[in-house]
Write a protein that holds these residues in place. Structure first.
Motif, short mmCIF file in Angstrom:
data_model
loop_
_atom_site.label_atom_id
_atom_site.label_comp_id
_atom_site.label_asym_id
_atom_site.label_seq_id
_atom_site.Cartn_x
_atom_site.Cartn_y
_atom_site.Cartn_z
N SER A 155 -11.16 0.91 -12.26
CA SER A 155 -11.67 0.20 -11.08
C SER A 155 -11.96 1.17 -9.94
O SER A 155 -11.65 2.35 -10.02
CB SER A 155 -10.66 -0.86 -10.62
OG SER A 155 -9.51 -0.23 -10.05
N LYS A 156 -12.54 0.64 -8.88
CA LYS A 156 -12.85 1.43 -7.69
C LYS A 156 -11.78 1.29 -6.63
O LYS A 156 -11.99 1.69 -5.48
CB LYS A 156 -14.22 1.03 -7.14
CG LYS A 156 -15.34 1.36 -8.11
CD LYS A 156 -16.69 0.96 -7.57
CE LYS A 156 -17.75 1.30 -8.61
NZ LYS A 156 -19.09 0.90 -8.20
N GLU A 157 -10.64 0.71 -7.00
CA GLU A 157 -9.52 0.54 -6.08
C GLU A 157 -8.27 1.20 -6.66
O GLU A 157 -8.24 1.54 -7.85
CB GLU A 157 -9.26 -0.94 -5.81
CG GLU A 157 -8.80 -1.71 -7.04
CD GLU A 157 -8.52 -3.17 -6.76
OE1 GLU A 157 -7.55 -3.46 -6.04
OE2 GLU A 157 -9.28 -4.02 -7.25
N ASN B 95 -7.35 4.13 -14.89
CA ASN B 95 -7.80 3.15 -13.90
C ASN B 95 -9.32 3.16 -13.90
O ASN B 95 -9.94 4.14 -13.51
CB ASN B 95 -7.26 3.50 -12.51
CG ASN B 95 -7.67 2.50 -11.45
OD1 ASN B 95 -8.37 1.54 -11.71
ND2 ASN B 95 -7.21 2.74 -10.23
N SER C 221 -2.73 -4.54 -9.57
CA SER C 221 -4.01 -4.29 -8.89
C SER C 221 -4.83 -3.33 -9.74
O SER C 221 -4.30 -2.57 -10.54
CB SER C 221 -3.80 -3.73 -7.48
OG SER C 221 -3.23 -2.46 -7.49
N GLY C 222 -6.14 -3.42 -9.57
CA GLY C 222 -7.04 -2.56 -10.32
C GLY C 222 -7.39 -3.12 -11.69
O GLY C 222 -7.11 -4.29 -12.00
N GLN D 105 -4.90 6.34 -8.62
CA GLN D 105 -6.08 6.39 -7.77
C GLN D 105 -7.30 5.98 -8.61
O GLN D 105 -7.25 6.05 -9.84
CB GLN D 105 -6.26 7.79 -7.18
CG GLN D 105 -5.14 8.21 -6.24
CD GLN D 105 -4.94 7.23 -5.10
OE1 GLN D 105 -5.90 6.86 -4.42
NE2 GLN D 105 -3.71 6.78 -4.91
N PRO D 106 -8.39 5.54 -7.97
CA PRO D 106 -9.57 5.15 -8.74
C PRO D 106 -10.01 6.26 -9.70
O PRO D 106 -10.10 7.42 -9.32
CB PRO D 106 -10.63 4.91 -7.66
CG PRO D 106 -9.83 4.54 -6.44
CD PRO D 106 -8.58 5.38 -6.53
N LYS E 236 0.87 -1.18 0.00
CA LYS E 236 0.00 0.00 0.00
C LYS E 236 0.90 1.23 0.00
O LYS E 236 1.65 1.45 0.94
CB LYS E 236 -0.90 0.02 1.24
CG LYS E 236 -1.80 -1.18 1.37
CD LYS E 236 -2.89 -1.17 0.34
CE LYS E 236 -3.82 -2.33 0.56
NZ LYS E 236 -4.69 -2.61 -0.54
#
Length: 137
Positions: A123-125, A121, A89-90, A69-70, A30
Motif C-alpha cells: 500500500s501507499k500508507e 507492504n 492498516s495497509g 513503511q510503504p 501513529k
C-alpha cells in the motif's frame, strides 16, 4: 489435518481472538520513525504487551506490531514460534514456501514455527501487522 489438530487450532483461535479486540487502537496509533526495533529497512517491531496463556501448549502470548513503511519488505524468515497475525492498516503480500496471498485491513492469517514467511507492504500508507506470538510452555 486430523481431528485433534482441528480442535487445538479452534481452541487457540478462540483464545487469541480477544487479544485482537484492541487492534483498532493500533489502527489509529501513529508510530514514530524510530519507535521499536528495526528488523529490516523500513520495518520495525514495537512491543505491545504480554499475557499468560490458558492454552496448555503455551505459557504466554506476546503482542507486537510490525510497522512497515510503504513498499517496505521483511525478508523471508523462519518463524521461531506459532503466530496469529491480523492486518490493522495497509495492504500486504505474504509469501510462504508453497503459496502467496494478499491481505487487507481486518484479514487474519497464521504462521507456524519452523516455516518461512515474507511480508511486503503493497500500500501507499504505513502498514501494521498485529502479531500474537504464542510462546510454548
Amino acid at each position: 489435518m486430523n481431528r485433534r489438530s482441528a480442535i487445538a487450532l479452534g481452541v487457540t483461535a478462540a483464545a487469541v481472538a480477544p487479544l485482537f479486540a484492541t487492534a483498532t487502537f493500533a489502527k489509529t496509533k501513529k508510530y514514530g520513525a524510530n519507535e521499536g526495533k528495526e528488523i529490516a529497512p523500513g520495518v520495525r517491531i514495537v512491543e505491545v504487551g504480554t499475557a499468560n496463556s490458558d492454552i496448555p501448549a503455551y505459557k504466554s502470548i506476546a503482542l507486537v506490531d510490525a510497522v512497515f513503511q510503504p513498499g517496505a519488505s521483511a525478508p523471508a524468515m523462519v518463524m521461531d514460534n506459532d503466530m496469529v497475525c491480523t492486518i490493522t492498516s495497509g495492504a500486504f503480500t505474504i509469501k510462504k514456501v508453497d503459496k502467496e496471498f494478499k491481505l487487507k485491513v481486518g484479514d487474519v492469517y497464521t504462521c507456524s514455527k519452523g516455516k518461512t514467511d515474507q511480508a511486503t507492504n503493497t500500500s501507499k500508507e504505513v502498514g501494521v501487522h498485529r502479531i500474537a506470538i504464542l510462546i510454548p510452555a
